[in-house]
Design an enzyme around this catalytic site. Structure first.
Site, PDB file in Angstrom:
ATOM      1  CE  LYS A  51      -3.599  -2.698   2.160  1.00  0.00           C
ATOM      2  NZ  LYS A  51      -4.229  -3.212   3.380  1.00  0.00           N
ATOM      3  CD  GLN A  95      -3.167  -4.519   6.800  1.00  0.00           C
ATOM      4  OE1 GLN A  95      -3.106  -3.535   6.073  1.00  0.00           O
ATOM      5  NE2 GLN A  95      -3.659  -5.660   6.378  1.00  0.00           N
ATOM      6  CG  ASP A 118      -9.700  -0.969   4.695  1.00  0.00           C
ATOM      7  OD1 ASP A 118      -9.496  -1.251   3.497  1.00  0.00           O
ATOM      8  OD2 ASP A 118      -8.964  -1.328   5.627  1.00  0.00           O
TER       9      ASP A 118
END
Ligand code: NDP
Length: 280
Positions: A51, A95, A118
């Protein structure tokens, strides 16, 4: 047809990079992504490095907030609140997975829905379920874009999803429904799984079991999207037995090089969207 996720993802990222450049030139805005990592999970570290690399290539400002495995929940929440208030940060990504002592749902809920790149905040998931796909989860939205790119018209098609996680199975089922497909969702308690998967015009598999879907479980001409990432004898493979089914499917994503790159590309796109919205 083998669906080239890398190529489609590259095209998306090139488009995002052009938009990022425009934002910088016209409004002096640099989209910013902040990531939070708790602990030392090697897979999480690899995903974050991918990322980070994508952000650097595109011109998105990237910052990483790393906490030790035993961090107190309040500390993580406090940092999220600081990032929510930081105008230079347009997207926040926690994460997953988090260590078991942390309340994952609560932590994800702390991220401002406007910065939830997300798409895991209940408000954004709720919007998705009522047909409003604003900031929606990256893997499912990447799959939808892939299907669009290869010209699959979902209207009236039977989409079968194996797996019901909140990051893949559930949101992708909602996306299929939003596109007028008829949807079946299967999971570990589903009986006669093969009877369901055999009905699929489009089959999405997100289970996490290597080579789980075989040619006896699909019909001729189905489009297969293999989300799974498994390591077998040091090599990556999906949830679908690629060699076994490839002669029977009309299109299939490989692992690696299928869904994975799309997930990163959609994260870049969501960060751009969040930055544009922050500017109104
Ligand atoms: P989860 O472990 O959260 O969910 C797995 C799902 O599979 C569950 O819903 C489970 O059912 C179902 N399942 C397990 N066993 C069976 C079975 N025998 N028959 C039918 N269903 C079963 O996984 P994720 O959704 O997070 O991830 C799935 C896979 O996709 C993993 O390999 C992961 O690494 C990969 N992945 C890849 C991404 C990418 O970018 N390419 C992104 C995200 C994930 P139940 O709910 O009943 O337990």
């Amino acid at each position: 047809m083998i669906i080239d996720g890398r190529k489609i993802a590259d095209e998306i990222q090139e488009g995002v990079a052009r938009e990022v450049e425009k934002l910088r030139e016209r409004y002096d805005i640099i989209p910013g992504l902040a990531t939070i990592l708790v602990g030392e999970d090697p897979a999480s570290k690899i995903y974050l490095s991918m990322k980070k690399r994508a952000c650097e290539g595109i011109g998105i400002r990237y910052e990483e907030h790393i906490f030790p495995e035993r961090v107190k929940q309040e500390e993580v929440i406090k940092r999220i609140q600081e990032l929510n208030d930081d105008e230079r940060v347009h997207g926040i990504l926690v994460q997953l997975p988090l260590p078991p002592h942390l309340d994952e749902d609560l932590i994800l809920e702390m991220v401002s829905p406007k910065k939830d790149v997300d798409g895991f905040h209940p408000i954004n998931l709720g919007n998705l379920f009522i047909g409003n796909e604003n900031l929606s989860p990256c893997t499912p939205s990447g799959i939808m874009l892939m299907l669009e790119k290869i010209g699959v018209d979902l209207k009236g098609k039977h989409a079968v999803v194996v797996g019901r996680s909140k990051i893949v199975g559930r949101p992708i089922a909602a996306m299929f429904l939003n596109r007028d497909a008829t949807v079946t969702i299967c999971h570990s308690k589903t009986k006669e799984l093969g009877e369901h998967t055999k009905q699929a015009d489009v089959l999405v598999v997100a289970v996490g079991r290597a080579k789980f879907i075989t040619k006896e479980m699909i019909k001729d001409g189905t489009v297969i999207i293999d989300v799974g990432i498994n390591r077998v004898e040091g090599k990556l493979c999906g949830d679908v037995d690629f060699e076994d089914v490839k002669g029977k499917a009309s299109a299939i994503t490989p692992v690696p090089g299928g869904v994975g790159p799309m997930t990163v590309a959609m994260l870049m796109r969501n960060t751009l969207i969040a930055a544009k919205r922050a500017r109104g």
